[in-house]
Write a protein that holds these residues in place. Structure first.
Motif, PDB file in Angstrom:
ATOM      1  N   GLY A   1       0.807  -1.223   0.000  1.00 12.83           N
ATOM      2  CA  GLY A   1       0.000   0.000   0.000  1.00 12.83           C
ATOM      3  C   GLY A   1       0.832   1.262   0.000  1.00 12.83           C
ATOM      4  O   GLY A   1       0.318   2.340  -0.326  1.00 12.83           O
ATOM      5  N   ASP A   2       2.100   1.160   0.385  1.00  5.98           N
ATOM      6  CA  ASP A   2       2.990   2.328   0.349  1.00  5.98           C
ATOM      7  C   ASP A   2       3.344   2.680  -1.092  1.00  5.98           C
ATOM      8  O   ASP A   2       3.352   1.816  -1.971  1.00  5.98           O
ATOM      9  N   ARG A   3       3.667   3.941  -1.299  1.00  9.83           N
ATOM     10  CA  ARG A   3       4.124   4.382  -2.622  1.00  9.83           C
ATOM     11  C   ARG A   3       5.593   4.784  -2.527  1.00  9.83           C
ATOM     12  O   ARG A   3       6.008   5.485  -1.594  1.00  9.83           O
ATOM     13  N   LEU A   4       6.382   4.345  -3.500  1.00 15.99           N
ATOM     14  CA  LEU A   4       7.802   4.674  -3.561  1.00 15.99           C
ATOM     15  C   LEU A   4       8.091   5.521  -4.784  1.00 15.99           C
ATOM     16  O   LEU A   4       7.529   5.298  -5.854  1.00 15.99           O
ATOM     17  N   ASP A   5       8.970   6.506  -4.618  1.00 13.89           N
ATOM     18  CA  ASP A   5       9.467   7.262  -5.751  1.00 13.89           C
ATOM     19  C   ASP A   5      10.642   6.516  -6.369  1.00 13.89           C
ATOM     20  O   ASP A   5      11.304   5.715  -5.699  1.00 13.89           O
ATOM     21  N   ARG A   6      10.923   6.776  -7.616  1.00 14.21           N
ATOM     22  CA  ARG A   6      12.118   6.205  -8.238  1.00 14.21           C
ATOM     23  C   ARG A   6      13.355   6.667  -7.453  1.00 14.21           C
ATOM     24  O   ARG A   6      13.523   7.843  -7.169  1.00 14.21           O
ATOM     25  N   GLY A   7      14.221   5.694  -7.104  1.00 14.60           N
ATOM     26  CA  GLY A   7      15.427   6.017  -6.361  1.00 14.60           C
ATOM     27  C   GLY A   7      15.247   6.157  -4.864  1.00 14.60           C
ATOM     28  O   GLY A   7      16.224   6.392  -4.142  1.00 14.60           O
ATOM     29  N   GLN A   8      14.026   5.988  -4.374  1.00 11.92           N
ATOM     30  CA  GLN A   8      13.794   6.102  -2.928  1.00 11.92           C
ATOM     31  C   GLN A   8      14.350   4.891  -2.203  1.00 11.92           C
ATOM     32  O   GLN A   8      14.230   3.754  -2.651  1.00 11.92           O
ATOM     33  N   ARG A   9      14.953   5.108  -1.052  1.00 10.61           N
ATOM     34  CA  ARG A   9      15.494   4.004  -0.256  1.00 10.61           C
ATOM     35  C   ARG A   9      14.354   3.114   0.239  1.00 10.61           C
ATOM     36  O   ARG A   9      13.340   3.614   0.719  1.00 10.61           O
ATOM     37  N   PHE A  10      14.541   1.792   0.135  1.00 11.44           N
ATOM     38  CA  PHE A  10      13.508   0.892   0.641  1.00 11.44           C
ATOM     39  C   PHE A  10      14.048  -0.183   1.582  1.00 11.44           C
ATOM     40  O   PHE A  10      13.276  -0.956   2.150  1.00 11.44           O
ATOM     41  N   GLY A  11      15.377  -0.259   1.776  1.00 14.96           N
ATOM     42  CA  GLY A  11      15.913  -1.256   2.701  1.00 14.96           C
ATOM     43  C   GLY A  11      17.407  -1.402   2.529  1.00 14.96           C
ATOM     44  O   GLY A  11      18.060  -0.600   1.850  1.00 14.96           O
ATOM     45  N   LEU A  12      17.938  -2.443   3.171  1.00 13.35           N
ATOM     46  CA  LEU A  12      19.367  -2.726   3.056  1.00 13.35           C
ATOM     47  C   LEU A  12      19.618  -4.189   3.382  1.00 13.35           C
ATOM     48  O   LEU A  12      18.775  -4.876   3.959  1.00 13.35           O
ATOM     49  N   ILE A  13      20.805  -4.659   2.983  1.00 14.51           N
ATOM     50  CA  ILE A  13      21.250  -6.021   3.295  1.00 14.51           C
ATOM     51  C   ILE A  13      22.625  -5.894   3.928  1.00 14.51           C
ATOM     52  O   ILE A  13      23.488  -5.184   3.414  1.00 14.51           O
ATOM     53  N   ARG A  14      22.834  -6.586   5.032  1.00 12.30           N
ATOM     54  CA  ARG A  14      24.080  -6.433   5.781  1.00 12.30           C
ATOM     55  C   ARG A  14      25.177  -7.388   5.310  1.00 12.30           C
ATOM     56  O   ARG A  14      24.969  -8.597   5.290  1.00 12.30           O
ATOM     57  N   PHE A  15      26.295  -6.812   4.905  1.00 11.69           N
ATOM     58  CA  PHE A  15      27.576  -7.512   4.712  1.00 11.69           C
ATOM     59  C   PHE A  15      27.621  -8.481   3.525  1.00 11.69           C
ATOM     60  O   PHE A  15      27.775  -9.675   3.699  1.00 11.69           O
ATOM     61  N   GLY A  16      27.532  -7.940   2.308  1.00 12.16           N
ATOM     62  CA  GLY A  16      27.742  -8.748   1.103  1.00 12.16           C
ATOM     63  C   GLY A  16      26.479  -9.472   0.676  1.00 12.16           C
ATOM     64  O   GLY A  16      25.914 -10.223   1.444  1.00 12.16           O
ATOM     65  N   SER A  17      26.016  -9.248  -0.547  1.00  8.71           N
ATOM     66  CA  SER A  17      24.710  -9.770  -0.907  1.00  8.71           C
ATOM     67  C   SER A  17      24.468  -9.660  -2.411  1.00  8.71           C
ATOM     68  O   SER A  17      25.369  -9.374  -3.192  1.00  8.71           O
ATOM     69  N   CYS A  18      23.194  -9.846  -2.786  1.00  2.63           N
ATOM     70  CA  CYS A  18      22.783  -9.780  -4.185  1.00  2.63           C
ATOM     71  C   CYS A  18      21.406  -9.125  -4.241  1.00  2.63           C
ATOM     72  O   CYS A  18      20.558  -9.375  -3.381  1.00  2.63           O
ATOM     73  N   THR A  19      21.196  -8.270  -5.227  1.00  4.38           N
ATOM     74  CA  THR A  19      19.883  -7.663  -5.453  1.00  4.38           C
ATOM     75  C   THR A  19      19.473  -7.957  -6.890  1.00  4.38           C
ATOM     76  O   THR A  19      20.286  -7.815  -7.814  1.00  4.38           O
TER      77      THR A  19
END
Length: 212
Positions: A164-182
């Motif tokens: 239900g939330d709206r995000l803008d392009r480039g808006q931060r939405f989270g993080l992954i700690r210490f080496g990962s893949c998106t």
């Protein structure tokens, strides 16, 4: 509003290491120096710089800093519902680990999937590792799926938006700690502008264009 230059999720780690470094100085200066150096590295790992976000209509920006591992046409039944273009990005421990939305849109899907913790550069991690999905529907009706994938060292995925939330392009939405893949899945008739081996910057590098 500007965010702190160090992501708040990193503050507990930095605080604990600084406290340990101070205590360690009473044991041996070298141990204190090592812990202080580790605290500085953790501060650097959790850095959260501001980024200029491209504004042209239809653009897709990278959801993560890192290196493009592969670009593939795949079946994506979870959210896109058919053929899609998959762009997979590997983040080393030296990359900024804040994730940013590749497009502007409404969050209509969110799911967490427990799994393994294989090295994030393995081609199969997006299917077997612990991961979190976020599905966005743009104003033009395009469905874009993003996945935060844990790796060998990344054992904590943080995803802030709710359905239900709206995000803008480039808006931060989270993080992954210490080496990962998106990973990001785009409609199959999108134009992908990156290739394996390319370096990308979250919120700033244009990785594709959505269909008109």
């Amino acid at each position: 509003m500007r965010r702190p230059i160090i992501a708040r999720e990193g503050w507990p780690f930095v605080g604990a290491l600084v406290a340990l470094a101070v205590l360690a100085l009473f044991v041996h200066w070298a141990l204190g120096a090592v812990l202080a150096g580790l605290a500085l590295f953790v501060m650097w790992f959790f850095r959260d710089p501001e980024r200029p976000i491209p504004r042209e209509d239809g653009l897709v920006v990278s959801p993560a800093d890192g290196r493009v591992m592969f670009v593939r046409e795949v079946e994506e039944p979870r959210f896109v519902g058919g053929r899609a273009l998959l762009v997979s990005i590997f983040l080393s421990v030296f990359d900024v680990h804040i994730n940013r939305s590749p497009v502007a849109g409404e969050v209509t899907y969110r799911e967490y999937v427990p799994g393994k913790f294989l090295a994030a550069w393995d081609d199969t991690v997006g299917e077997v590792n612990e991961r979190a999905y976020l599905g966005l529907v743009t104003d033009g009706g395009h469905r874009v799926l993003v996945s935060q994938v844990a790796g060998l060292l990344a054992r904590r995925i943080v995803t802030w938006p709710a359905v239900g939330d709206r995000l803008d392009r480039g808006q931060r939405f989270g993080l992954i700690r210490f080496g990962s893949c998106t990973q990001v899945w785009l409609p199959a008739d999108s134009e992908v502008l990156v290739r394996p081996g390319d370096r990308v910057v979250a919120g700033q590098t244009v990785i594709g264009r959505l269909p008109q």
